[in-house]
Each structure stands twice: as C-alpha cells, then as structure tokens.
Design a protein around this motif. Structure first.
Motif, PDB file in Angstrom:
ATOM      1  N   CYS A  74      -4.436  -4.191  12.776  1.00  0.00           N
ATOM      2  CA  CYS A  74      -4.497  -5.253  11.782  1.00  0.00           C
ATOM      3  C   CYS A  74      -5.640  -6.194  12.139  1.00  0.00           C
ATOM      4  N   VAL A  75      -6.442  -6.519  11.137  1.00  0.00           N
ATOM      5  CA  VAL A  75      -7.561  -7.440  11.326  1.00  0.00           C
ATOM      6  C   VAL A  75      -7.283  -8.683  10.488  1.00  0.00           C
ATOM      7  N   ILE A 102      -5.989  -2.392   8.763  1.00  0.00           N
ATOM      8  CA  ILE A 102      -5.365  -3.079   7.639  1.00  0.00           C
ATOM      9  C   ILE A 102      -5.719  -4.565   7.686  1.00  0.00           C
ATOM     10  N   PRO A 103      -6.383  -5.075   6.651  1.00  0.00           N
ATOM     11  CA  PRO A 103      -6.660  -6.513   6.610  1.00  0.00           C
ATOM     12  C   PRO A 103      -5.356  -7.311   6.509  1.00  0.00           C
ATOM     13  N   ALA A 185       1.732  -8.189   0.259  1.00  0.00           N
ATOM     14  CA  ALA A 185       0.651  -7.214   0.049  1.00  0.00           C
ATOM     15  C   ALA A 185       0.307  -6.505   1.355  1.00  0.00           C
ATOM     16  N   TRP A 186       0.287  -7.253   2.466  1.00  0.00           N
ATOM     17  CA  TRP A 186       0.029  -6.632   3.765  1.00  0.00           C
ATOM     18  C   TRP A 186       1.147  -5.642   4.124  1.00  0.00           C
ATOM     19  N   VAL A 187       2.398  -6.019   3.872  1.00  0.00           N
ATOM     20  CA  VAL A 187       3.519  -5.123   4.162  1.00  0.00           C
ATOM     21  C   VAL A 187       3.384  -3.830   3.358  1.00  0.00           C
ATOM     22  N   ALA A 188       3.046  -3.948   2.077  1.00  0.00           N
ATOM     23  CA  ALA A 188       2.901  -2.757   1.232  1.00  0.00           C
ATOM     24  C   ALA A 188       1.789  -1.852   1.747  1.00  0.00           C
ATOM     25  N   GLU A 189       0.664  -2.429   2.143  1.00  0.00           N
ATOM     26  CA  GLU A 189      -0.442  -1.623   2.658  1.00  0.00           C
ATOM     27  C   GLU A 189      -0.078  -0.983   3.994  1.00  0.00           C
ATOM     28  N   THR A 190       0.656  -1.720   4.806  1.00  0.00           N
ATOM     29  CA  THR A 190       1.102  -1.195   6.105  1.00  0.00           C
ATOM     30  C   THR A 190       2.070  -0.035   5.904  1.00  0.00           C
TER      31      THR A 190
END
Length: 200
Positions: A74-75, A102-103, A185-190
């Motif tokens: 994660c960045v 993942i941003p 949104a981060w959770v979904a991408e992760t």
C-alpha cells in the motif's frame, strides 16, 4: 496448513505509519477470515524505508525493496500528493513489478480517518467525542481534521499525539471506517488484489 500474507506500507510520515500499519494488517485479517477458503496468516505490516513525500523514483525504489518480502504493498499519500501514488503504480507497472501496489489516499488527510469511530474515542477517559461529525462518512468533509483530532483527544495528562495513532489504529471499528468513501474504495481495491493473488 496456513498460507502467509505479508503486507507492505509506504506512508508520508511516522504517525501515518503507526495508524495505517495497524489498520492495513487488521483489514487484511478481516477480509481473509471472512472470504478465504484457506487459513491465511496475515503477518505484521512491513514498513518501507522511504516516506512517500519523496520523489516518485525514490518511492518506487522503496516499493521494489518491499516487494522482495511482501505479497501486496500500500502506498499512502494525502490529498495534496494524490497523484504521486498513482504515478508510482504506473512507474512500477512499466518496470514489470507483479506485486500488487494499491494507492491508499484519503480525500484530505489521514487524521480524518482517526475520527470515524465515536465509540473508540468515547472509551478514552477525558476525550470529547461530541466534537466528532455525526456520521463516519462525514469525517472527510472536514476542511482540516487536525484541530478536530487535537480537540477530541483527552486534554489532561496528554500523551504524545503518536500514541493516539497507535491506539486508534489498533482499536477503530473497521465497519465504521468502511463507511468513509475513500477508505471503502481502498478496501474494494485490496479485495480485488487478494482475489488476484488467490487469497479470496
């Protein structure tokens, strides 16, 4: 037999590392406990040697170093550096990195995410959770969450601010945090990255 999952994190500074390191680890555990067919051993978040306030090339080199030991990275950047995380992802894709990057970017600042769970603050003696927005999703509407964080934390016997980043990171209700759109949104991408890696 369990399958290891080692997350990596690059963040803007030490306090962000302290909060997000715990949150990333806990969220990955929650996702894999709920959705994996395997027993997944989520290890502690590995923190990179470079803060993301540095230029994209230096951040990219730090990601490559983490990729030797981590399954996903994660960045983190706050809003004023929003484009840098995406630039790092593109840079590394061009170099053939297959580890998901993942941003992790709040709408404004990470401090807003610390304010999403009224109950965790109510459990701290001397705190003032009435200063928090009524709904978790509203924390990202705060123009400057730092003064709100300063006002909500206990005023007497004050501990260093970084201690609260640790405590909240370890104890925040992830379901409350998931009501914050940028975090969701981060959770979904992760989740998609974990599916691609075969963890979900």
């Amino acid at each position: 037999m369990s399958r290891p999952l080692v997350p990596g994190l690059l963040a803007e500074n030490t306090t962000d590392e302290r909060f997000l390191g715990h949150v990333v680890h806990r969220q990955l555990r929650a996702l894999t406990e709920k959705g994996s067919r395997h027993v997944v051993d989520v290890e502690r978040t590995e923190i990179g040697d470079c803060w993301t306030i540095k230029d994209a090339d230096r951040v990219g080199c730090a990601v490559l170093e983490l990729a030797a030991d981590c399954h996903l990275i994660c960045v983190h950047n706050d809003h004023n550096e929003r484009g840098k995380a995406e630039a790092v992802v593109k840079l590394l894709a061009g170099r053939g990195l297959t580890t998901p990057v993942i941003p992790l970017v709040p709408v404004r600042e990470t401090e807003a995410w610390l304010l999403a769970d009224r109950a965790v603050w109510a459990g701290l003696r001397g705190s003032d959770p009435d200063r928090l927005p009524a709904r978790p999703r509203d924390v990202e509407k705060l123009q400057d969450p730092k003064p709100v964080l300063d006002a909500v934390r206990p005023q007497s016997g004050r501990r260093p601010l970084g201690d609260y980043f640790d405590y909240i990171g370890q104890n925040i209700d992830l379901e409350a945090l998931a009501q914050v759109p940028a975090y969701a949104a981060w959770v979904a991408e992760t989740e998609e990255a974990l599916k691609g890696l075969g963890y979900l």
